[in-house]
Design a protein around this motif. Structure first.
Motif, PDB file in Angstrom:
ATOM      1  N   ALA A 144      -3.973   7.460  -2.400  1.00 20.55           N
ATOM      2  CA  ALA A 144      -3.145   6.235  -2.569  1.00 20.55           C
ATOM      3  C   ALA A 144      -2.631   5.988  -4.100  1.00 20.55           C
ATOM      4  N   GLU A 154       0.782   5.341  -0.053  1.00 18.67           N
ATOM      5  CA  GLU A 154       0.038   6.428   0.287  1.00 18.67           C
ATOM      6  C   GLU A 154       0.787   7.708  -0.156  1.00 18.67           C
ATOM      7  N   ASN A 159       0.562  -3.919  -6.112  1.00 18.89           N
ATOM      8  CA  ASN A 159      -0.139  -2.754  -5.412  1.00 18.89           C
ATOM      9  C   ASN A 159      -1.474  -3.315  -5.135  1.00 18.89           C
ATOM     10  N   TYR A 172       0.915  -1.142   0.161  1.00 23.33           N
ATOM     11  CA  TYR A 172       0.191   0.026   0.004  1.00 23.33           C
ATOM     12  C   TYR A 172       0.914   1.293  -0.098  1.00 23.33           C
ATOM     13  N   VAL A 187      -7.851  -0.706   3.148  1.00 26.79           N
ATOM     14  CA  VAL A 187      -6.448  -1.176   3.596  1.00 26.79           C
ATOM     15  C   VAL A 187      -6.650  -2.031   4.697  1.00 26.79           C
TER      16      VAL A 187
END
Length: 298
Positions: free
Chosen positions: A180, A173, A198, A171, A215
Motif C-alpha cells: 500500500a 494499493e 489514508n 486505501y 483493510v
C-alpha cells in the motif's frame, strides 16, 4: 611570451571554475567539467523529470518502463531499473547514468569508468530535491518553475473537490502483494493535500506490505488501485463485504493512469486530478455505485 602565458593560465583557471559537483541520494559526489550531453536514465520518474526540464534530447537510452513523454519510446531500452544491461549502457558511452539508489548496478557502472548519479524519490520532499538536483546536474533552469507548477496543480485539484470529500478514508494499493501507499509516501502526501485520509499510517513506512485483514477492519470509504488489482480484491477473505467494493466506491486506474500515479515527478499534479475527479464523481448528487470505471473517468 609572458602575455601568452597569462592568457593560457586564465583559460585554464576559467575551465577549472566551470567544474561543478553533484551529490546523489547515496552521498556519492560526482564532478562534472561540462554539462552531460549524453544521458542514460534507468528509472521512469528520472526520465520524465529530465524531459520536463527541457533536456529530453540529451537522453540516449532508458529503461524498459520509461514510456513518457512518447519520444522516449524510440530510445534504446536498457533493461529494468534494478537489472539494467550494464554492457549495453557502457556501449552508448554516456556522460552520466541516472539510476535508483536501490539498484546495485551503480558499482558495476562506476567500475567501467562511467559517472553515475543515484536518485530515488519516495516522498514529496524527495521529489523536490531530485528535481533540483537534476536541474543542477544538467545545468538547466526551470527546476523551481516546474516545482511551482506541480504545487499549483495539486492545489487546484484540491479546490475542485466538493466539501463532502474532506475526511473520506482511502486505501491506495500500489501492488497486489498487497503493498500500500503509506502516509509517508508521495502518494500519501497527495491524498493528504486533497483532504483525504489514508488508512495506512506513517509508522508503516512509505510503501509497506500490509496484512489484508487490516483493510477489512479499517473499512475505507474509497479503494484505489490498478484495474488488475481491483479485479481480484473481492476474492480476498473478507474483502467482498467491504462497503467500498460492494457499493462501487473505487478508483480503478488503467495502465497509463497507474504510471502517472506511481511516479514521483512532473506529472504529480495530473495524479492529483485523477484522484480528485474520481472521488468527486462518486460524491456528486445522483452518482451511481460503481460508476467510476477508471481513475479520473467517473
Amino acid at each position: 611570451m609572458r602575455r601568452l602565458w597569462f592568457m593560457l593560465l586564465a583559460l585554464l583557471l576559467a575551465g577549472a571554475a566551470q567544474a561543478y559537483e553533484v551529490r546523489d541520494d547515496t552521498g556519492f559526489v560526482t564532478t562534472f567539467d561540462t554539462p552531460p550531453a549524453r544521458v542514460v536514465s534507468v528509472l521512469p520518474s528520472l526520465t520524465e523529470t529530465v524531459c520536463a526540464l527541457g533536456a529530453c534530447a540529451r537522453l540516449v537510452g532508458v529503461d524498459r518502463y520509461s514510456n513518457w513523454p512518447p519520444e522516449v519510446k524510440k530510445l534504446p531500452q536498457l533493461g529494468g531499473g534494478l537489472d539494467p544491461n550494464v554492457e549495453a549502457i557502457a556501449a552508448l558511452r554516456p556522460d552520466v547514468v541516472l539510476t535508483a539508489t536501490s539498484s546495485r548496478a551503480g558499482v558495476r557502472l562506476r567500475a567501467l569508468g562511467l559517472k553515475v548519479v543515484q536518485l530515488e524519490p519516495k516522498s514529496g520532499a524527495d521529489m523536490r530535491r531530485v528535481v533540483t538536483t537534476l536541474g543542477r546536474l544538467l545545468q538547466v533552469g526551470g527546476a523551481e518553475q516546474l516545482l511551482r507548477g506541480i504545487e499549483a496543480g495539486v492545489q487546484a485539484a484540491a479546490q475542485a473537490l466538493p466539501p463532502a470529500a474532506r475526511g473520506q478514508r482511502v486505501y491506495f494499493e500500489v501492488s497486489p502483494a498487497p503493498h500500500a501507499a503509506g502516509r509517508a509516501s508521495f502518494i500519501g502526501e497527495l491524498l493528504d493535500a486533497l483532504g483525504l485520509v489514508n488508512i495506512i499510517g506513517p509508522e508503516q513506512g512509505p510503501f509497506p506490505r500490509i496484512n489484508p485483514e487490516a483493510v477489512v477492519r479499517a473499512a475505507p470509504d474509497f479503494i484505489m488501485a490498478s484495474r488488475n488489482s481491483l479485479a481480484e480484491m473481492a476474492r480476498r477473505p473478507g474483502w467482498g463485504n467491504l462497503p467500498a467494493l460492494r457499493e462501487g466506491r473505487v478508483c480503478a486506474f488503467d495502465g497509463d493512469e497507474r504510471d502517472i500515479m506511481v511516479r514521483p515527478g512532473p506529472r504529480m499534479a495530473e495524479a492529483a486530478r485523477l484522484i480528485a475527479r474520481c472521488v468527486a464523481g462518486h460524491l456528486a448528487p445522483g452518482a451511481k455505485a460503481g460508476g467510476a470505471g477508471g481513475g479520473g473517468k467517473p
